[in-house]
Design an enzyme around this catalytic site. Structure first.
Site, PDB file in Angstrom:
ATOM      1  N   LYS A  34       0.813  -1.214   0.000  1.00 50.78           N
ATOM      2  CA  LYS A  34       0.000   0.000   0.000  1.00 50.78           C
ATOM      3  C   LYS A  34       0.850   1.269   0.000  1.00 50.78           C
ATOM      4  O   LYS A  34       0.391   2.328  -0.400  1.00 50.78           O
ATOM      5  CB  LYS A  34      -0.966  -0.012   1.177  1.00 50.78           C
ATOM      6  CG  LYS A  34      -2.040  -1.080   0.998  1.00 50.78           C
ATOM      7  CD  LYS A  34      -3.171  -0.979   1.990  1.00 50.78           C
ATOM      8  CE  LYS A  34      -4.268  -1.982   1.667  1.00 50.78           C
ATOM      9  NZ  LYS A  34      -3.831  -3.399   1.823  1.00 50.78           N
TER      10      LYS A  34
HETATM   11  C1  LIG Z   1      -4.449  -4.537   1.156  1.00 47.48           C
HETATM   12  C2  LIG Z   1      -3.683  -5.811   1.102  1.00 47.48           C
HETATM   13  C3  LIG Z   1      -4.021  -6.857   0.196  1.00 47.48           C
HETATM   14  C4  LIG Z   1      -5.230  -6.781  -0.715  1.00 47.48           C
HETATM   15  O1  LIG Z   1      -5.085  -5.831  -1.743  1.00 47.48           O
HETATM   16  P1  LIG Z   1      -6.360  -5.305  -2.538  1.00 47.48           P
HETATM   17  O2  LIG Z   1      -5.880  -4.203  -3.403  1.00 47.48           O
HETATM   18  O3  LIG Z   1      -7.330  -4.833  -1.484  1.00 47.48           O
HETATM   19  O4  LIG Z   1      -6.911  -6.451  -3.321  1.00 47.48           O
HETATM   20  C5  LIG Z   1      -3.216  -7.979   0.172  1.00 47.48           C
HETATM   21  N1  LIG Z   1      -2.145  -8.108   0.998  1.00 47.48           N
HETATM   22  C6  LIG Z   1      -1.802  -7.134   1.875  1.00 47.48           C
HETATM   23  C7  LIG Z   1      -0.625  -7.348   2.768  1.00 47.48           C
HETATM   24  C8  LIG Z   1      -2.545  -5.958   1.966  1.00 47.48           C
HETATM   25  O5  LIG Z   1      -2.190  -5.001   2.862  1.00 47.48           O
END
Ligand SMILES: *Cc1c(COP(=O)(O)O)cnc(C)c1O
Length: 462
Positions: A112
């Protein structure tokens, strides 16, 4: 480039307006009116360039009406300079034709950061130019809140308040939110659970007097600027394995469908992606849907991959929009049906989704076993979300096309599950090994809308 809503009823906006607005006024999600296409030669020319230079070339057509070229280049530089790896998104080999794309070298050790760090810099520049400022309030069960704090700390056009449930986030997650010393960062430990934090946030957005007086803004994963930032690493990874002259596939640990939807846009932009594989945990609404069982909500069951514990994937609406031939009315109708539990996907739309997406679901036991076997066979310690991707990729990959699994978080973010699976305690990277010594700054607060709003009003900068 104009931006349009998936439900077809909201005004067209510029990139900057869509970014500052987030959700469209008709309840839909913003998308570019046309997806820009890169030629084979343009893609081939990316080989060997820095992450930042590729980021500029991939994203520029989406933002060129909102930012000057030099301004946007400087934004990208600032966004990624805090990463702990010069490649930003390095690729590692697991076995003969399976690769791991490490997306956890950012300041909070999860993918993120790629989007949040960019959006922080984009907000700052856009708001400064408008002589404006905003108050960002978010509710978090862990990952999103720390990524937002790291992205907006020290930016003078923004105050950021993050609500988290007191005593219910991991110690690493809490310290990532409470140790930044910047005066525009406010961590609020609410005496309640995550659902209450999210409800309080929603109530604030619905209190229009409060919303306008503090200029409330949101940065959740439906913001198109977040999707945009994630397109870049599909290009860097594919090009380093031989694209555009060779096809590649990706497997993506998926919750809200934001990360994998960026892969869909990369393919539409001309990147030769063969398959995009959705990997889910036991919260498997997407796997059921892509297997032809319709899109019906179930109960969310807590798992050892908590960032994927989602039953309604908000960004899936964007994929449906294209699968239904860009028919906003059809999407609006599906989303109405979703309020009553779910909907069946038309045969034509299922065929469109099937041209590119596959899916798989992984149990808790399989997740733990995959952490263990990946360590044994490839000497890599992976987080539970990444393990889910690896398992699905191994089950489904073709022999002759390289498969790239996205490693979405660092194992040290989820030490309990990793240690349970492997008997190895994953250490924090050395650049943050003093996390446990840094002083914490946090306000404990009652789960009361009046108290929360009052606190925010009193703590925003003039
Ligand atoms: C947010 C997240 C996901 C999922 O990603 P999306 O874009 O919501 O599909 C997977 N793994 C981790 C570690 C995350 O923080």
């Amino acid at each position: 480039m104009k931006y349009i809503s998936t439900r077809g009823q909201a005004p067209e906006l510029t990139f900057e307006e869509a970014m500052l607005t987030g959700l469209a006024r008709d309840g839909g999600l913003y998308l570019p009116a046309e997806i820009p296409v890169m030629s084979q030669d343009e893609i081939a020319a990316l080989a060997g360039l820095s992450y930042e230079e590729i980021a500029f070339r991939v994203m520029w057509p989406y933002v060129s009406e909102s930012f000057a070229e030099d301004e946007f280049k400087a934004i990208i530089t600032r966004a990624y300079e805090g990463f702990g790896h010069d490649a930003r998104a390095p690729l590692k080999q697991l076995n003969e034709n399976h690769f791991l794309l490490e997306l956890f070298h950012g300041p909070t050790l999860a993918f993120k950061d790629f989007a949040m760090q960019l959006i922080g810099q984009l907000f700052q520049v856009a708001l400064k130019r408008r002589g404006d400022r905003v108050t960002i309030v978010g509710a978090t069960s862990g990952d999103t809140g720390s990524a937002a704090i790291e992205a907006f700390r020290g930016l003078d056009a923004v105050d950021v308040f993050i609500l988290f449930p007191h005593g219910r986030v991991s110690e690493v997650q809490r310290r990532q939110m409470t140790t930044p010393a910047d005066s525009n960062v406010h961590a609020l430990a609410v005496d309640s659970d995550f659902d209450d934090c999210q409800a309080a946030l929603k109530d604030m957005f619905n209190d229009f007097e409060f919303r306008d007086s503090v200029k409330l803004a949101g940065v959740n994963s439906i913001n198109f600027a977040r999707v945009l930032a994630q397109i870049v690493y599909y290009f860097t990874a594919a090009v380093s394995l031989g694209a555009p002259h060779r096809k590649v596939s990706f497997t993506v640990p998926t919750g809200n469908f934001g990360d994998i939807f960026a892969g869909y846009l990369a393919k539409r932009m001309g990147l030769p992606i063969d398959r995009l594989v959705v990997a889910t945990n036991q919260n498997d609404i997407l796997h059921r849907c892509l297997s032809g069982e319709g899109y019906f909500k179930g109960d969310t069951i807590p798992s050892i991959s908590p960032s994927m514990d989602i039953q309604v994937s908000s960004n899936f609406e964007r994929a449906l929009y294209y699968a239904y031939g860009q028919d906003g009315g059809a999407v609006a109708q599906l989303m109405d049906e979703l309020k009553n539990g779910g909907f069946n996907v038309s045969q034509g739309a299922m065929e469109a989704l099937g041209e590119i997406f596959d899916s798989g679901r992984v149990s808790e036991e399989e997740t733990l076993a995959t952490i263990n076997s990946t360590l044994a066979h490839s000497a890599e310690l992976v987080c539970p979300h990444t393990a889910i991707g690896i398992k699905v990729a191994e089950d489904q990959r073709a022999a002759d096309i390289p498969m790239i699994t996205l490693a979405t978080a660092h194992p040290a973010k989820f030490p309990a599950a990793v240690e349970k699976a492997s008997d190895v305690h994953p250490p924090l990277p050395s650049r943050m090994s003093d996390l446990y010594e840094r002083p914490e700054r946090v306000t404990r607060i009652a789960n009361d809308l009046g108290a929360l709003e009052d606190h925010i009003r009193r703590h925003i900068a003039e």
